[in-house]
Design an enzyme around this catalytic site. Structure first.
Site, PDB file in Angstrom:
ATOM      1  N   GLU A   1       0.835  -1.210   0.000  1.00  0.00           N
ATOM      2  CA  GLU A   1       0.000   0.000   0.000  1.00  0.00           C
ATOM      3  C   GLU A   1       0.873   1.266   0.000  1.00  0.00           C
ATOM      4  O   GLU A   1       0.609   2.225  -0.732  1.00  0.00           O
ATOM      5  CB  GLU A   1      -0.918   0.000   1.236  1.00  0.00           C
ATOM      6  CG  GLU A   1      -1.976   1.086   1.193  1.00  0.00           C
ATOM      7  CD  GLU A   1      -2.777   1.160   2.492  1.00  0.00           C
ATOM      8  OE1 GLU A   1      -3.713   1.966   2.541  1.00  0.00           O
ATOM      9  OE2 GLU A   1      -2.453   0.440   3.463  1.00  0.00           O
ATOM     10  N   TYR A   2       1.936   1.232   0.798  1.00  0.00           N
ATOM     11  CA  TYR A   2       2.867   2.364   0.855  1.00  0.00           C
ATOM     12  C   TYR A   2       3.540   2.577  -0.501  1.00  0.00           C
ATOM     13  O   TYR A   2       3.612   3.695  -1.013  1.00  0.00           O
ATOM     14  CB  TYR A   2       3.913   2.102   1.944  1.00  0.00           C
ATOM     15  CG  TYR A   2       5.100   3.033   1.908  1.00  0.00           C
ATOM     16  CD1 TYR A   2       4.983   4.361   2.324  1.00  0.00           C
ATOM     17  CD2 TYR A   2       6.342   2.587   1.452  1.00  0.00           C
ATOM     18  CE1 TYR A   2       6.074   5.221   2.281  1.00  0.00           C
ATOM     19  CE2 TYR A   2       7.440   3.439   1.408  1.00  0.00           C
ATOM     20  CZ  TYR A   2       7.289   4.751   1.830  1.00  0.00           C
ATOM     21  OH  TYR A   2       8.374   5.609   1.775  1.00  0.00           O
ATOM     22  N   LEU A   3       4.042   1.508  -1.090  1.00  0.00           N
ATOM     23  CA  LEU A   3       4.749   1.627  -2.375  1.00  0.00           C
ATOM     24  C   LEU A   3       3.804   2.063  -3.492  1.00  0.00           C
ATOM     25  O   LEU A   3       4.204   2.792  -4.397  1.00  0.00           O
ATOM     26  CB  LEU A   3       5.430   0.301  -2.727  1.00  0.00           C
ATOM     27  CG  LEU A   3       6.623  -0.075  -1.836  1.00  0.00           C
ATOM     28  CD1 LEU A   3       7.104  -1.484  -2.142  1.00  0.00           C
ATOM     29  CD2 LEU A   3       7.768   0.925  -1.992  1.00  0.00           C
TER      30      LEU A   3
END
Length: 207
Positions: A121-123
């Site tokens: 999700e962060y990437l």
């Protein structure tokens, strides 16, 4: 002297960036912080601050700013709101005030977030912000470090558009790289990955 807005100035890497800019003969740091109590540490060093929350309006932050370093991060808590939408809002503000260069602290793996085993999700949020910056017509550099460590910096890195291997790098050396990229002679409209290596940062940054 150019005024450099540092988004995420209160973060671990952000503080290192501000300190490097503070001793620079080319740049004046402007520390962007989210809370009023975070301003004092900078103001007592005569460093300008601007109060802004990346989840809210940031249109005022880029007035009288020459270049921007986006080093803010949600710490994995609000990746869509901060790492993606917050970056997009700051890119828009930079366009409106004709900022000369926008430097994005991204992450290795942000080019193919769907292949990540964790931090997907962060990437994905970093990927979306990077794409938005590339499409913005702002002069930019996107710096994608490997895993960050708190080791003492060596001033040396390995740099490539795509390293095709994982690795780590000290926050010191990431901060130095971001400041080096600020210079007009440094790379513009490039995306590259960095890990610790044997090449001096000043030589590794493409001119």
């Amino acid at each position: 002297m150019e005024n450099i807005l540092v988004a995420g100035a209160n973060g671990t890497t952000g503080k290192k960036i501000v300190t490097l800019l503070e001793s620079s003969q080319y740049f004046n740091p402007v520390a962007m912080v989210r809370k009023k109590e975070q301003q004092e540490q900078f103001e007592k060093r005569n460093i300008k601050t601007v109060l802004a929350d990346l989840e809210e309006d940031v249109s005022h932050t880029t007035e009288n700013i020459d270049k921007v370093i986006f080093a803010a991060g949600s710490g994995g808590k609000k990746v869509k709101e901060v790492d993606e939408n917050g970056a997009i809002k700051l890119i828009d503000a930079s366009k409106n005030t004709k900022v000369k260069k926008f430097i994005m602290l991204s992450s290795m793996g942000a080019d193919n977030p769907e292949e990540a085993k964790d931090l997907k999700e962060y990437l994905q949020a970093k990927h979306n912000a990077d794409v938005y910056l590339r499409d913005s017509n702002l002069p930019f550099s996107i710096v994608r470090p490997g895993s960050l460590t708190d080791d003492k910096g060596k001033g040396k890195i390995e740099l490539s558009e795509k390293l095709n291997k994982s690795g780590e790098i000290s926050r010191d050396d990431v901060a130095q790289t971001l400041v080096r990229v600020l210079h007009d002679s440094a790379t513009i409209n490039e995306t590259f990955e960095i890990i610790k290596g044997d090449t001096l940062i000043g030589k590794a940054i493409p001119n």
